[in-house]
Every structure is written in C-alpha cells, then in structure tokens.
Design an enzyme around this catalytic site. Structure first.
Site, PDB file in Angstrom:
ATOM      1  N   ASP A   1      15.199  43.071  29.582  1.00  0.00           N
ATOM      2  CA  ASP A   1      14.787  41.890  30.341  1.00  0.00           C
ATOM      3  C   ASP A   1      14.754  42.233  31.837  1.00  0.00           C
ATOM      4  O   ASP A   1      15.726  42.783  32.364  1.00  0.00           O
ATOM      5  CB  ASP A   1      15.813  40.778  30.061  1.00  0.00           C
ATOM      6  CG  ASP A   1      15.362  39.410  30.533  1.00  0.00           C
ATOM      7  OD1 ASP A   1      14.149  39.221  30.745  1.00  0.00           O
ATOM      8  OD2 ASP A   1      16.240  38.526  30.664  1.00  0.00           O
TER       9      ASP A   1
ATOM     10  N   ASN B   1      18.962  32.059  28.430  1.00  0.00           N
ATOM     11  CA  ASN B   1      20.203  32.751  28.740  1.00  0.00           C
ATOM     12  C   ASN B   1      21.303  31.756  29.118  1.00  0.00           C
ATOM     13  O   ASN B   1      22.287  31.581  28.416  1.00  0.00           O
ATOM     14  CB  ASN B   1      19.957  33.753  29.888  1.00  0.00           C
ATOM     15  CG  ASN B   1      21.184  34.580  30.203  1.00  0.00           C
ATOM     16  OD1 ASN B   1      22.082  34.705  29.369  1.00  0.00           O
ATOM     17  ND2 ASN B   1      21.255  35.134  31.397  1.00  0.00           N
TER      18      ASN B   1
HETATM   19  P1  13P Z   1      17.696  31.002  31.845  1.00  0.00           P
HETATM   20  O1  13P Z   1      18.993  31.581  32.262  1.00  0.00           O
HETATM   21  O2  13P Z   1      17.238  29.919  32.759  1.00  0.00           O
HETATM   22  O3  13P Z   1      17.703  30.579  30.422  1.00  0.00           O
HETATM   23  O4  13P Z   1      16.576  32.137  31.981  1.00  0.00           O
HETATM   24  C1  13P Z   1      16.599  33.195  31.090  1.00  0.00           C
HETATM   25  C2  13P Z   1      15.494  34.140  31.351  1.00  0.00           C
HETATM   26  O5  13P Z   1      14.408  33.769  31.754  1.00  0.00           O
HETATM   27  C3  13P Z   1      15.757  35.556  31.072  1.00  0.00           C
HETATM   28  O6  13P Z   1      14.682  36.370  31.383  1.00  0.00           O
END
Ligand code: 13P
Length: 278
Positions: free
Chosen positions: A84, A231
């Site tokens: 990611d 996340n």
């Molecule tokens: P959040 O923490 O807002 O769910 O975002 C997660 C995300 O986009 C990881 O790439």
C-alpha cells in the site's frame, strides 16, 4: 489461493461489486481478515503499508507470514498481498522480490510527467513477475490538527493519459475522501466517480474508506468504485474492544488474550463493510 489483483478487480468491475482491501498490522490482523473473508467466501486484498512492513520486520517477514497463514489455515478464497502506498520504485521492487502479488506506487505528489515515468518503471518490473500495479493520481485531502484540508480531485483527461501511458491495472483517484477517521461531512464527488468509471477500462480504487457509513460506501459502489481501502475503521474497532476488555479484566497479562480481545470487533467491522455487496 494467492493471486494478483488484476482478474479479481476486473471481474468485480464487470459485476459492479466491490473488492475490499483491508490493511494489516500484525499476525493477528492478517489471520482475522483471512478467516473472515474465507468464511464469507469473498476475495480479499491484504494491504500493507511501508510502516507496517517495517514494524513487522521486513518485506520477507510479511510475505512469509501471509503465505503461511493462507496455507496452514487452508484459505480457499482468493487472496492478494498488496504493498500500500509504495513511496519509491525501489520499495515496489523489494515487495515484488519478496513475492507480493500486487504493489501500489504512489507518486501522486509529483508532476504528472514524473508520476508517469516512475509508475512505468514499476509496471515494467511488475509485469515480468506477474504482479499487478495500482497507482494514484490527483491529491487526496488531509486530516491534521487543523481539521480537513481539501486535496485536488483527479481530472479525467490527466487520468486517461496516466492510465494509457503507464499500463497500470487499477487507478486510485482523488474524489474527495481522506485517510483516517473522519466523522464529519465529506465532499465526495460521485459525478466524478461515474465519469471516471465510465471512461476508464481499469478499475477505480477508493482510498480513505474509513469513517464513511454504509450508505455512502454503497453510493460509491453504485457510482463505479471497484476497490475500497479500509484501515482506520479496523484500528478503531479493535482498540475499542481491547480498551473495554482491559478495563473489565485488569489482571490479565496474557498477550494472546489482550490482543485477541479486539479481534471480534475487527471481524464484525469487516462483515459490515462486505455487506454492501449484498
Ligand atoms: P483509511 O485509514 O481512511 O481507511 O484509509 C485506508 C487507505 O486508504 C489505505 O490505503
């Protein structure tokens, strides 16, 4: 089965379904996400940030951990291990060399030209290794001590050029969401999502999926989002569960019990999100 994300996302786009990317932080999270998605018989993308990779010990540790869980838990559903927000070509190469099935290269803060050049380098290496590539264009808003600062939403023409020039498999477009827990009113541009989804052959990725209620997630799906990244909502659910358990069980010292006490809340959050496909 371990797969790259290309086919699972293309199929989801065709069927107007969403594939969830859940970020992992440790063994327990990876195990919980795999168990829950396998139980629900849905494909899943395990997203790992560079920070989480460092925390867990490195790219090889994460890959061995996830691949061993898939094997030992006899996970039947499709699983994609994904880097990611890779911050450099080198970081993506390290992930690919460790066996990751998919990588994201995030050069969205650079000029379009530089973003294209770096993303192409990653795509060339990834394609030789059967690894899918996601990349970002536009800039997402940010949450900080002063609240929310708006980013610059993705522009269709730049996005078309970006996808065509780079050959990426999925595109993360800035459409008004932010990373992190945000409980206020967001300014999501559903029309832009529709325009991008209609004009692009590659699946559209929504970053910053936390803090959006189920109805908003459904609207994003209906407008044309294929992959949603979550996340912070998992972190919040897990930590509420752990804090409650510790308050009620002050004498417990077994880390398995402490860490494990937040896992059901994490699994319940996953169920709730996945339900938008029904
Ligand atoms: P959040 O923490 O807002 O769910 O975002 C997660 C995300 O986009 C990881 O790439």
């Amino acid at each position: 089965m371990l797969v790259n994300s290309k086919k699972m996302l293309q199929e989801a786009k065709k069927n107007k379904q969403v594939v969830f990317h859940f970020n992992i932080n440790n063994l327990e999270w990876a195990k919980a996400i795999l168990e829950e998605c396998d139980k629900l018989k849905v494909p899943v993308i395990l997203g790992v940030s560079e920070g989480a990779i460092k925390y867990m010990g490195g790219y090889n540790v994460v890959a061995s951990l996830c691949f061993s869980l898939v094997s030992d838990l006899e996970i039947k559903t499709d699983v994609c291990l994904h880097l990611d927000h890779g911050s450099s070509v080198e970081s993506c190469i390290q992930a690919i060399d460790a066996g990751f099935n998919s990588v994201m290269i995030d050069m969205s803060k650079k000029s379009l030209e530089e973003n294209i050049i770096k993303t192409k380098e990653v795509v060339a290496y990834a394609k030789n290794n059967n690894v899918s590539v996601e990349a970002e264009i536009g800039s997402m808003g940010q949450l900080d001590a002063n609240g929310l600062s708006q980013g610059t939403n993705t522009n269709l023409n730049d996005c078309l050029t970006f996808v065509k020039e780079t050959g990426i498999d999925a595109v993360a477009a800035a459409v008004g969401t932010v990373h992190g827990i945000y409980h206020g009113k967001l300014n999501i541009d559903y029309k832009l999502i529709e325009t991008l989804a209609t004009n692009l052959e590659v699946p559209l990725v929504l970053h910053g999926g936390s803090g959006l209620d189920i109805e908003i997630l459904k609207k994003c799906k209906e407008a044309g989002i294929t992959k949603i990244n979550i996340n912070s909502d998992l972190q919040e659910a897990w930590s509420i569960g752990v804090k409650k358990y510790l308050q009620e069980n002050k004498d417990v010292i077994d880390p398995r019990k402490v860490i494990g006490s937040g896992i059901q809340a994490l699994k319940d959050t996953i169920d709730m999100k996945i339900n938008i496909n029904n």
